[in-house]
Design a protein around this motif. Structure first.
Motif, mmCIF file in Angstrom:
data_model
loop_
_atom_site.group_PDB
_atom_site.id
_atom_site.type_symbol
_atom_site.label_atom_id
_atom_site.label_comp_id
_atom_site.label_asym_id
_atom_site.label_seq_id
_atom_site.Cartn_x
_atom_site.Cartn_y
_atom_site.Cartn_z
ATOM 1 N N ASP A 136 -6.523 21.834 8.983
ATOM 2 C CA ASP A 136 -6.112 22.407 7.558
ATOM 3 C C ASP A 136 -5.036 21.580 6.520
ATOM 4 O OD1 ASP A 136 -7.779 24.698 7.965
ATOM 5 O OD2 ASP A 136 -6.322 25.166 9.558
ATOM 6 N N TYR A 137 -4.350 21.132 7.259
ATOM 7 C CA TYR A 137 -3.222 20.380 6.648
ATOM 8 C C TYR A 137 -2.800 18.974 7.334
ATOM 9 C CZ TYR A 137 -2.286 24.832 4.012
ATOM 10 O OH TYR A 137 -2.189 25.682 3.024
ATOM 11 N N LEU A 138 -2.640 18.007 6.516
ATOM 12 C CA LEU A 138 -2.000 16.930 7.295
ATOM 13 C C LEU A 138 -0.476 16.265 6.774
ATOM 14 C CD1 LEU A 138 -5.061 14.356 5.845
ATOM 15 C CD2 LEU A 138 -4.998 15.945 8.245
ATOM 16 N N VAL A 139 0.081 16.018 7.735
ATOM 17 C CA VAL A 139 1.650 15.831 7.436
ATOM 18 C C VAL A 139 1.680 14.204 7.279
ATOM 19 C CG1 VAL A 139 3.989 15.901 8.267
ATOM 20 C CG2 VAL A 139 2.662 17.819 8.700
ATOM 21 N N ILE A 140 1.943 13.798 6.261
ATOM 22 C CA ILE A 140 1.963 12.319 6.096
ATOM 23 C C ILE A 140 3.347 11.739 5.535
ATOM 24 C CG2 ILE A 140 1.057 10.334 5.301
ATOM 25 C CD1 ILE A 140 -1.598 11.766 4.667
ATOM 26 N N GLY A 141 4.046 11.017 6.291
ATOM 27 C CA GLY A 141 5.324 10.618 5.824
ATOM 28 C C GLY A 141 5.444 9.254 5.613
ATOM 29 N N ARG A 142 5.775 8.144 6.306
ATOM 30 C CA ARG A 142 6.151 6.921 5.986
ATOM 31 C C ARG A 142 4.943 6.047 5.353
ATOM 32 N NH1 ARG A 142 8.371 6.069 11.792
ATOM 33 N NH2 ARG A 142 6.668 7.639 12.011
ATOM 34 N N PRO A 143 3.693 6.429 5.608
ATOM 35 C CA PRO A 143 2.697 5.655 4.811
ATOM 36 C C PRO A 143 2.589 5.979 3.233
ATOM 37 C CG PRO A 143 1.709 6.677 6.706
ATOM 38 C CD PRO A 143 3.174 7.251 6.547
ATOM 39 N N ILE A 144 3.353 7.070 3.013
ATOM 40 C CA ILE A 144 3.682 7.350 1.393
ATOM 41 C C ILE A 144 5.149 7.206 1.263
ATOM 42 C CG2 ILE A 144 3.751 9.136 -0.181
ATOM 43 C CD1 ILE A 144 1.385 10.481 1.404
ATOM 44 N N THR A 145 6.044 7.488 1.932
ATOM 45 C CA THR A 145 7.522 7.453 1.521
ATOM 46 C C THR A 145 8.066 6.139 1.567
ATOM 47 O OG1 THR A 145 8.167 8.389 3.512
ATOM 48 C CG2 THR A 145 7.863 10.026 2.020
ATOM 49 N N ALA A 146 7.404 5.338 2.852
ATOM 50 C CA ALA A 146 7.775 4.035 2.762
ATOM 51 C C ALA A 146 7.131 2.989 1.889
ATOM 52 C CB ALA A 146 8.077 3.606 4.273
ATOM 53 N N HIS A 147 6.157 3.404 1.232
ATOM 54 C CA HIS A 147 5.502 2.570 0.594
ATOM 55 C C HIS A 147 6.127 2.325 -0.881
ATOM 56 C CE1 HIS A 147 1.856 1.299 -1.872
ATOM 57 N NE2 HIS A 147 1.301 1.125 -0.743
ATOM 58 N N LYS A 148 5.970 0.659 -1.225
ATOM 59 C CA LYS A 148 6.870 0.310 -2.184
ATOM 60 C C LYS A 148 6.375 1.187 -3.495
ATOM 61 C CE LYS A 148 3.643 -3.570 -3.341
ATOM 62 N NZ LYS A 148 2.337 -3.018 -2.968
ATOM 63 N N ASN A 149 5.276 1.661 -3.526
ATOM 64 C CA ASN A 149 4.931 2.503 -4.611
ATOM 65 C C ASN A 149 4.306 3.816 -4.105
ATOM 66 O OD1 ASN A 149 3.544 4.032 -6.778
ATOM 67 N ND2 ASN A 149 2.972 2.125 -7.870
ATOM 68 N N PRO A 150 4.970 4.905 -3.683
ATOM 69 C CA PRO A 150 4.532 5.971 -3.337
ATOM 70 C C PRO A 150 3.348 6.861 -3.794
ATOM 71 C CG PRO A 150 6.915 6.188 -3.024
ATOM 72 C CD PRO A 150 6.421 4.900 -4.144
ATOM 73 N N ARG A 151 3.269 6.763 -5.236
ATOM 74 C CA ARG A 151 2.146 7.126 -6.054
ATOM 75 C C ARG A 151 0.976 6.610 -5.688
ATOM 76 N NH1 ARG A 151 2.342 10.892 -10.183
ATOM 77 N NH2 ARG A 151 0.499 10.046 -11.238
ATOM 78 N N GLU A 152 0.909 5.235 -5.723
ATOM 79 C CA GLU A 152 -0.267 4.296 -5.399
ATOM 80 C C GLU A 152 -0.874 4.962 -3.866
ATOM 81 O OE1 GLU A 152 0.310 0.331 -6.625
ATOM 82 O OE2 GLU A 152 -0.514 -0.017 -4.525
ATOM 83 N N ALA A 153 0.180 4.983 -2.953
ATOM 84 C CA ALA A 153 -0.371 5.255 -1.681
ATOM 85 C C ALA A 153 -0.946 6.746 -1.723
ATOM 86 C CB ALA A 153 1.013 5.371 -0.856
ATOM 87 N N VAL A 154 -0.544 7.611 -2.341
ATOM 88 C CA VAL A 154 -1.093 8.911 -2.373
ATOM 89 C C VAL A 154 -2.636 8.881 -3.067
ATOM 90 C CG1 VAL A 154 -1.081 11.109 -3.743
ATOM 91 C CG2 VAL A 154 0.834 10.624 -2.227
ATOM 92 N N GLU A 155 -2.417 8.087 -3.935
ATOM 93 C CA GLU A 155 -3.934 7.714 -4.814
ATOM 94 C C GLU A 155 -4.997 7.219 -3.979
ATOM 95 O OE1 GLU A 155 -2.645 5.803 -8.423
ATOM 96 O OE2 GLU A 155 -1.898 7.548 -9.303
ATOM 97 N N ARG A 156 -4.555 6.235 -3.188
ATOM 98 C CA ARG A 156 -5.262 5.539 -2.198
ATOM 99 C C ARG A 156 -5.823 6.556 -0.931
ATOM 100 N NH1 ARG A 156 -3.512 -0.511 0.016
ATOM 101 N NH2 ARG A 156 -5.496 -0.966 0.912
ATOM 102 N N ILE A 157 -4.994 7.306 -0.509
ATOM 103 C CA ILE A 157 -5.388 8.354 0.415
ATOM 104 C C ILE A 157 -6.370 8.914 -0.024
ATOM 105 C CG2 ILE A 157 -4.373 10.399 1.872
ATOM 106 C CD1 ILE A 157 -1.770 8.719 2.170
ATOM 107 N N LEU A 158 -6.199 9.821 -1.270
ATOM 108 C CA LEU A 158 -7.177 10.529 -2.014
ATOM 109 C C LEU A 158 -8.349 9.972 -2.298
ATOM 110 C CD1 LEU A 158 -4.700 12.389 -4.604
ATOM 111 C CD2 LEU A 158 -5.472 13.445 -2.370
ATOM 112 N N ARG A 159 -8.288 8.491 -2.672
ATOM 113 C CA ARG A 159 -9.722 8.146 -2.539
ATOM 114 C C ARG A 159 -10.461 7.978 -1.378
ATOM 115 N NH1 ARG A 159 -6.962 4.676 -6.439
ATOM 116 N NH2 ARG A 159 -6.659 3.001 -4.659
#
Ligand code: C5P
Length: 233
Positions: A207-230
């Motif tokens: 139902d929900y995914l908990v994601i930490g470092r792939p987003i929070t330790a990424h040099k650009n967290p917004r870009e990481a989220v956009e990539r995951i959503l894609r």
């Protein structure tokens, strides 16, 4: 997969595993138009206390407070009341606390706060169970504790991606399954060993995914989220 951008964003909980209020709020500020759920765990809560929960809630997002409570029933009940009064959306308890402790927790939750159960921590293995006096296999112990939780009123469970299918087979759709151990194909696994990609975990029934470092330790967290959503499209 029938999952649009907005819908996918609603299924991701970003773990705010940082030490300061400034770092946490900076992440929420960067991501809140794409992500509506954030997890506060022991590191941030121990450093900043309930004030950080209030500050993050004030930005209009939802909070999963991952304190994994495990204590005598009365103490757990009082802690659940305090958490409920903060107005957050999800709180964790350890199901190995037993039926009386679980009922103490589920019996006092208010404000639509969900209680999620933790079965066996994903870093544990059969040897960890032996050391602590449990002779069942890891999988049997997970299902045993999940059943105990459901019989005593929990709303859902934190589970490893590899447990989703058997939990769904056993309990159907009546529970929420929240899944950490997620690694997009392009990110470093780090210390997560039995991970799945976001898409695989959703397809398996999370139902929900908990994601930490792939987003929070990424040099650009917004870009990481956009990539995951894609990746969901
Ligand atoms: O950085 P990463 O994506 O590995 O973060 C996963 C988050 O989920 C962390 O906050 C971690 O504490 C939590 N978690 C986990 N495995 C569990 C339960 C919680 O990784 N079994």
């Amino acid at each position: 997969m029938e999952i649009g951008m907005t819908k996918a964003g609603d299924k991701i909980i970003v773990a705010l595993d940082v030490a300061t209020k400034g770092q946490a709020l900076a992440l929420v500020e960067q991501l809140h138009d794409k992500i509506s759920f954030f997890k506060i765990g022991l590191q941030l809560y121990t450093a900043q206390g309930p004030e950080i929960v209030r500050a993050v809630l004030a930005t209009g997002v939802k909070i999963f407070l991952d304190l994994k409570l495990h204590d005598i029933p009365n103490t757990v009940a009082r802690a659940v009341e305090s958490a409920s009064s903060l107005g957050l959306q999800m709180l964790t308890i350890h199901l190995s606390g037993g039926s009386e402790m679980i009922r103490a927790a589920t019996g006092v939750r208010t404000n639509n706060m969900s209680i999620l159960g933790v079965t066996v921590l994903t870093n544990a293995n059969d040897q960890t169970l032996r050391e602590t006096g449990i002779s069942d296999t890891f999988d049997k112990q997970v299902v045993r504790l999940a059943k105990l939780g459901i019989e005593n009123g929990i709303d859902g469970m934190v589970a490893s991606p590899h447990e989703i299918k058997s939990l769904r087979a056993e309990f159907g759709d009546k529970i929420k399954i929240v899944v950490p151990g997620i690694r997009p194909s392009w990110s470093e696994p780090g210390d997560q060993k039995r991970f799945m990609t976001p898409r695989e975990a959703i397809e398996a029934g999370a139902d929900y995914l908990v994601i930490g470092r792939p987003i929070t330790a990424h040099k650009n967290p917004r870009e990481a989220v956009e990539r995951i959503l894609r990746e969901f499209q």
